[in-house]
Motif scaffolding. Sequence first.
Motif, PDB file in Angstrom:
ATOM      1  N   ARG A  71      61.039  35.702   4.636  1.00  0.00           N
ATOM      2  CA  ARG A  71      61.492  34.781   5.702  1.00  0.00           C
ATOM      3  C   ARG A  71      62.957  34.387   5.503  1.00  0.00           C
ATOM      4  N   LYS A  72      63.360  34.213   4.261  1.00  0.00           N
ATOM      5  CA  LYS A  72      64.766  33.875   3.979  1.00  0.00           C
ATOM      6  C   LYS A  72      65.678  34.967   4.529  1.00  0.00           C
ATOM      7  N   ARG A  73      65.270  36.235   4.306  1.00  0.00           N
ATOM      8  CA  ARG A  73      66.118  37.348   4.754  1.00  0.00           C
ATOM      9  C   ARG A  73      66.167  37.406   6.279  1.00  0.00           C
ATOM     10  N   ILE A  74      64.999  37.187   6.930  1.00  0.00           N
ATOM     11  CA  ILE A  74      64.988  37.215   8.406  1.00  0.00           C
ATOM     12  C   ILE A  74      65.889  36.105   8.950  1.00  0.00           C
ATOM     13  N   ILE A  75      65.712  34.906   8.409  1.00  0.00           N
ATOM     14  CA  ILE A  75      66.434  33.745   8.947  1.00  0.00           C
ATOM     15  C   ILE A  75      67.944  33.885   8.695  1.00  0.00           C
ATOM     16  N   ALA A  76      68.321  34.503   7.569  1.00  0.00           N
ATOM     17  CA  ALA A  76      69.754  34.678   7.282  1.00  0.00           C
ATOM     18  C   ALA A  76      70.412  35.571   8.325  1.00  0.00           C
ATOM     19  N   GLU A  77      69.607  36.420   8.962  1.00  0.00           N
ATOM     20  CA  GLU A  77      70.208  37.375   9.901  1.00  0.00           C
ATOM     21  C   GLU A  77      70.225  36.908  11.341  1.00  0.00           C
ATOM     22  N   VAL A  78      69.435  35.873  11.678  1.00  0.00           N
ATOM     23  CA  VAL A  78      69.399  35.439  13.082  1.00  0.00           C
ATOM     24  C   VAL A  78      70.560  34.481  13.358  1.00  0.00           C
ATOM     25  N   GLN A  79      70.807  34.266  14.647  1.00  0.00           N
ATOM     26  CA  GLN A  79      71.915  33.385  15.060  1.00  0.00           C
ATOM     27  C   GLN A  79      71.370  32.225  15.879  1.00  0.00           C
ATOM     28  N   PRO A  80      72.039  31.071  15.855  1.00  0.00           N
ATOM     29  CA  PRO A  80      71.649  29.980  16.755  1.00  0.00           C
ATOM     30  C   PRO A  80      71.699  30.484  18.200  1.00  0.00           C
ATOM     31  N   ASN A  81      70.814  29.975  19.056  1.00  0.00           N
ATOM     32  CA  ASN A  81      70.795  30.414  20.462  1.00  0.00           C
ATOM     33  C   ASN A  81      71.403  29.314  21.350  1.00  0.00           C
ATOM     34  N   ASP A 105      64.951  26.372   9.314  1.00  0.00           N
ATOM     35  CA  ASP A 105      65.836  27.537   9.412  1.00  0.00           C
ATOM     36  C   ASP A 105      67.333  27.214   9.409  1.00  0.00           C
ATOM     37  N   ASN A 106      67.677  25.927   9.388  1.00  0.00           N
ATOM     38  CA  ASN A 106      69.081  25.502   9.313  1.00  0.00           C
ATOM     39  C   ASN A 106      69.903  25.871  10.555  1.00  0.00           C
ATOM     40  N   LEU A 107      69.251  26.295  11.647  1.00  0.00           N
ATOM     41  CA  LEU A 107      70.019  26.777  12.799  1.00  0.00           C
ATOM     42  C   LEU A 107      70.718  25.643  13.555  1.00  0.00           C
ATOM     43  N   HIS A 108      70.196  24.410  13.490  1.00  0.00           N
ATOM     44  CA  HIS A 108      70.908  23.302  14.160  1.00  0.00           C
ATOM     45  C   HIS A 108      72.272  23.067  13.508  1.00  0.00           C
ATOM     46  N   ARG A 109      72.281  23.033  12.169  1.00  0.00           N
ATOM     47  CA  ARG A 109      73.580  22.830  11.495  1.00  0.00           C
ATOM     48  C   ARG A 109      74.497  24.015  11.745  1.00  0.00           C
ATOM     49  N   ARG A 110      73.940  25.222  11.695  1.00  0.00           N
ATOM     50  CA  ARG A 110      74.791  26.402  11.923  1.00  0.00           C
ATOM     51  C   ARG A 110      75.371  26.397  13.334  1.00  0.00           C
ATOM     52  N   ALA A 111      74.672  25.748  14.286  1.00  0.00           N
ATOM     53  CA  ALA A 111      75.195  25.669  15.662  1.00  0.00           C
ATOM     54  C   ALA A 111      76.224  24.543  15.797  1.00  0.00           C
ATOM     55  N   GLY A 112      76.342  23.688  14.778  1.00  0.00           N
ATOM     56  CA  GLY A 112      77.366  22.638  14.835  1.00  0.00           C
ATOM     57  C   GLY A 112      76.829  21.226  14.937  1.00  0.00           C
ATOM     58  N   SER A 113      75.515  21.020  14.969  1.00  0.00           N
ATOM     59  CA  SER A 113      74.979  19.649  14.977  1.00  0.00           C
ATOM     60  C   SER A 113      75.326  18.990  13.642  1.00  0.00           C
ATOM     61  N   ALA A 114      75.803  17.738  13.718  1.00  0.00           N
ATOM     62  CA  ALA A 114      76.217  17.053  12.488  1.00  0.00           C
ATOM     63  C   ALA A 114      75.097  16.166  11.933  1.00  0.00           C
ATOM     64  N   THR A 115      74.397  15.461  12.819  1.00  0.00           N
ATOM     65  CA  THR A 115      73.338  14.564  12.338  1.00  0.00           C
ATOM     66  C   THR A 115      71.988  15.247  12.541  1.00  0.00           C
ATOM     67  N   VAL A 116      71.468  15.777  11.462  1.00  0.00           N
ATOM     68  CA  VAL A 116      70.201  16.523  11.522  1.00  0.00           C
ATOM     69  C   VAL A 116      69.271  15.988  10.433  1.00  0.00           C
ATOM     70  N   HIS A 117      68.104  15.507  10.836  1.00  0.00           N
ATOM     71  CA  HIS A 117      67.114  15.048   9.856  1.00  0.00           C
ATOM     72  C   HIS A 117      66.053  16.142   9.736  1.00  0.00           C
ATOM     73  N   GLU A 118      65.953  16.704   8.552  1.00  0.00           N
ATOM     74  CA  GLU A 118      65.041  17.841   8.342  1.00  0.00           C
ATOM     75  C   GLU A 118      63.741  17.353   7.728  1.00  0.00           C
ATOM     76  N   LEU A 119      62.695  17.290   8.549  1.00  0.00           N
ATOM     77  CA  LEU A 119      61.434  16.704   8.075  1.00  0.00           C
ATOM     78  C   LEU A 119      60.649  17.644   7.169  1.00  0.00           C
ATOM     79  N   HIS A 120      60.822  18.956   7.358  1.00  0.00           N
ATOM     80  CA  HIS A 120      60.007  19.909   6.592  1.00  0.00           C
ATOM     81  C   HIS A 120      60.839  20.725   5.611  1.00  0.00           C
ATOM     82  N   GLY A 121      62.046  20.262   5.300  1.00  0.00           N
ATOM     83  CA  GLY A 121      62.875  20.934   4.307  1.00  0.00           C
ATOM     84  C   GLY A 121      63.807  21.957   4.927  1.00  0.00           C
ATOM     85  N   ASN A 122      64.344  22.828   4.051  1.00  0.00           N
ATOM     86  CA  ASN A 122      65.363  23.781   4.484  1.00  0.00           C
ATOM     87  C   ASN A 122      65.239  25.040   3.613  1.00  0.00           C
ATOM     88  N   ILE A 123      65.020  26.160   4.272  1.00  0.00           N
ATOM     89  CA  ILE A 123      64.727  27.403   3.526  1.00  0.00           C
ATOM     90  C   ILE A 123      65.955  27.949   2.795  1.00  0.00           C
TER      91      ILE A 123
END
Length: 252
Positions: A71-81, A105-123
């Motif tokens: 899953r780490k490898r898949i998520i590293a390759e996808v892009q925010p939509n 999947d960290n995609l909110h931060r990668r898209a530029g969101s600054a305030t993100v509360h991650e309830l289930h962690g971060n891969i």
Amino acid sequence: MRGRFSDRLLGKLMEADWVTAFTGAGVSAESGVPTFRGTGGIWARFKPEELASMDAFMRNPDLVWEWYAHRKRIIAEVQPNPGHVALAQMELLFAGFAVITQNIDNLHRRAGSATVHELHGNIERNYCIGCGRRYSNAEVLAQKGVPRCTECGKAVRPDVVWFGEQLPLEEWERSVRAAQSADVFLSIGTSGIVYPAASLPQISRRSGAYLVEINPEPTPLTDIADEFLQGTSATILPLLVKAIEETRTPQG
Ligand code: OAD
């Protein structure tokens, strides 16, 4: 009406000081990250208790690690939509704005969101089950099989919340505050059945928020939502940002 959005919703957004977006796996579906439930969902193919619990990791560390490494490898390759990008743009339009996400999947931060509360962690993060030392994905994926801590030799696990585990307390408390502060609460791309996260829309509504759900399918939340916008997040969210901007600066 402006496009597909009601005057009531646009009016609420014009008055809002605080908007909170609560997201689930559906927000990342259009980036190519599979959801958990429904046809083709992760839990239709795998048993959560065999892959996403501390018991499973103790019983069969190689299998659990291999699944997360995949899953780490898949998520590293996808892009925010465009849905993730629209939420990052929306953050700039309100005095207070937070994303609460169940996604790892960290995609909110990668898209530029600054305030993100991650309830289930971060891969993208990992930690040692013995001493808590933190490791990056680059460090753990460079090792063969289950990575071992360089300090104490114990196994390193992904920093995600597994079944039977508590949510990270600080992220939870910040999420509750963001739900209670919201004038408009957007519940996007979540089946709304995994608690305690799923209680946040109700907490927000009880505190007076206007509750809006965005999802291609109705969910248990649909009945209590003030509005249900049926469709995908990558379609609806960019249109919503455009409608907010146009309502603020009416075109001649
Ligand atoms: P689910 O897989 O349960 O639900 C995904 C939701 O997204 C469904 O309601 C779909 O209808 C909707 N959806 C699908 N495609 C969409 C799209 N393009 N745009 C918008 N919505 C779309 O995922 P979650 O609700 O996130 O927990 O699941 C909650 C938790 O259950 C996860 O965080 C995970 C899982 O077990 C842990 O790992 C602790």
